[in-house]
Design a protein around this motif. Structure first.
Motif, PDB file in Angstrom:
ATOM      1  N   ALA A 191      11.200   3.752   9.235  1.00 16.54           N
ATOM      2  CA  ALA A 191      11.766   3.103   8.580  1.00 16.54           C
ATOM      3  C   ALA A 191      12.611   2.478   6.936  1.00 16.54           C
ATOM      4  O   ALA A 191      11.588   3.160   6.598  1.00 16.54           O
ATOM      5  N   PRO A 192      13.545   2.492   7.349  1.00 19.67           N
ATOM      6  CA  PRO A 192      14.654   2.878   6.048  1.00 19.67           C
ATOM      7  C   PRO A 192      13.809   1.801   4.530  1.00 19.67           C
ATOM      8  O   PRO A 192      13.344   0.427   5.024  1.00 19.67           O
ATOM      9  N   LEU A 193      14.002   2.063   3.476  1.00 18.40           N
ATOM     10  CA  LEU A 193      13.394   1.401   2.884  1.00 18.40           C
ATOM     11  C   LEU A 193      14.995   0.305   2.831  1.00 18.40           C
ATOM     12  O   LEU A 193      14.321  -1.001   2.099  1.00 18.40           O
ATOM     13  N   SER A 194      15.614   0.175   3.063  1.00 21.26           N
ATOM     14  CA  SER A 194      16.397  -0.798   3.233  1.00 21.26           C
ATOM     15  C   SER A 194      16.195  -2.312   4.080  1.00 21.26           C
ATOM     16  O   SER A 194      17.281  -3.302   3.802  1.00 21.26           O
ATOM     17  N   PHE A 249       2.408  -4.117   3.627  1.00 23.88           N
ATOM     18  CA  PHE A 249       3.719  -3.412   3.455  1.00 23.88           C
ATOM     19  C   PHE A 249       3.136  -1.884   3.176  1.00 23.88           C
ATOM     20  O   PHE A 249       2.281  -1.707   1.847  1.00 23.88           O
ATOM     21  N   ALA A 250       3.196  -0.637   4.116  1.00 24.00           N
ATOM     22  CA  ALA A 250       2.942   0.461   4.016  1.00 24.00           C
ATOM     23  C   ALA A 250       4.070   1.231   3.968  1.00 24.00           C
ATOM     24  O   ALA A 250       4.891   0.615   5.103  1.00 24.00           O
ATOM     25  N   VAL A 251       3.826   1.996   2.659  1.00 22.47           N
ATOM     26  CA  VAL A 251       5.395   2.456   2.172  1.00 22.47           C
ATOM     27  C   VAL A 251       4.957   4.151   2.229  1.00 22.47           C
ATOM     28  O   VAL A 251       3.986   3.797   1.017  1.00 22.47           O
ATOM     29  N   LEU A 302       9.428   2.759   4.654  1.00 23.08           N
ATOM     30  CA  LEU A 302       8.341   1.558   4.935  1.00 23.08           C
ATOM     31  C   LEU A 302       7.895   2.274   6.464  1.00 23.08           C
ATOM     32  O   LEU A 302       8.519   2.946   7.431  1.00 23.08           O
ATOM     33  N   VAL A 303       6.165   2.771   6.089  1.00 17.41           N
ATOM     34  CA  VAL A 303       5.413   2.798   7.753  1.00 17.41           C
ATOM     35  C   VAL A 303       5.723   2.035   8.283  1.00 17.41           C
ATOM     36  O   VAL A 303       5.149   1.984  10.190  1.00 17.41           O
ATOM     37  N   ALA A 312       0.663  -1.073   0.098  1.00 17.38           N
ATOM     38  CA  ALA A 312      -0.019  -0.070   0.186  1.00 17.38           C
ATOM     39  C   ALA A 312       0.645   1.646  -0.360  1.00 17.38           C
ATOM     40  O   ALA A 312       1.921   0.901   0.500  1.00 17.38           O
ATOM     41  N   GLY A 313       0.493   2.156  -0.805  1.00 19.67           N
ATOM     42  CA  GLY A 313       1.490   3.742  -0.607  1.00 19.67           C
ATOM     43  C   GLY A 313       1.213   4.500  -0.098  1.00 19.67           C
ATOM     44  O   GLY A 313      -0.558   4.848   0.033  1.00 19.67           O
TER      45      GLY A 313
END
Length: 159
Positions: free
Chosen positions: A146-149, A91-93, A69-70, A13-14
């Motif tokens: 949180a970092p996308l990494s 996964f909410a980003v 990342l949320v 989800a965006g």
């Protein structure tokens, strides 16, 4: 003979905020017209970041740049009319969108995009596709990032 392995349905989800409003889609579902974050299923051969960028573009006609990342959410739903019992791993980003691409059609079940304030969204929970719509926005408002990494994909995914 053993039973088939249970697998949750993986979705992305965006989460897009601009000027105190969040980008949402209004879509046809088996339970009627509902509000959702731009969201969808992870496709084979793509990672989480690729999937969320694709889904936001398909559902809003806007290019999406993922930033953080949320949250990661596990939730079980029994769909009203169909009675289908599904567990989702979402996964909410969060990120930013560009301008809508002129002439680009929205995905088939999407009726329109709209921008809503958190209070407007809180006032109509019966219209939400799932409780995760508001939950991910509340987490974004709370500053959860949180970092996308953290979202790693092994090279074998792309073979």
């Amino acid at each position: 003979m053993s039973e088939p392995r249970w697998k949750p349905s993986v979705t992305v989800a965006g989460i897009v905020a601009q000027a105190g409003r969040y980008l949402l889609v209004e879509e046809h579902t088996a339970d009627g017209l509902r509000l959702n974050n731009p969201a969808g299923h992870l496709d084979p051969g793509e990672d989480i970041v690729q999937a969320v960028a694709r889904e936001v573009l398909e559902e809003t006609a806007r290019p999406f740049t993922p930033e953080a990342l949320v949250g990661v959410y596990l939730a079980r739903f029994q769909h009203g009319r169909s009675g289908e019992d599904v567990t989702y791993l979402r996964f909410a980003v969060c990120g930013a969108v560009g301008e809508a691409i002129a002439g680009r059609a929205l995905d088939e079940p999407i009726v329109r995009t709209l921008w809503m304030t958190p209070d407007e969204l809180r006032s109509c929970p019966e219209r939400h596709r799932s409780p995760l719509v508001l939950r991910s926005i509340e987490d974004h408002l709370a500053g959860r990032r949180a970092p996308l990494s953290l979202l790693q994909a092994d090279a074998s995914l792309y073979l």
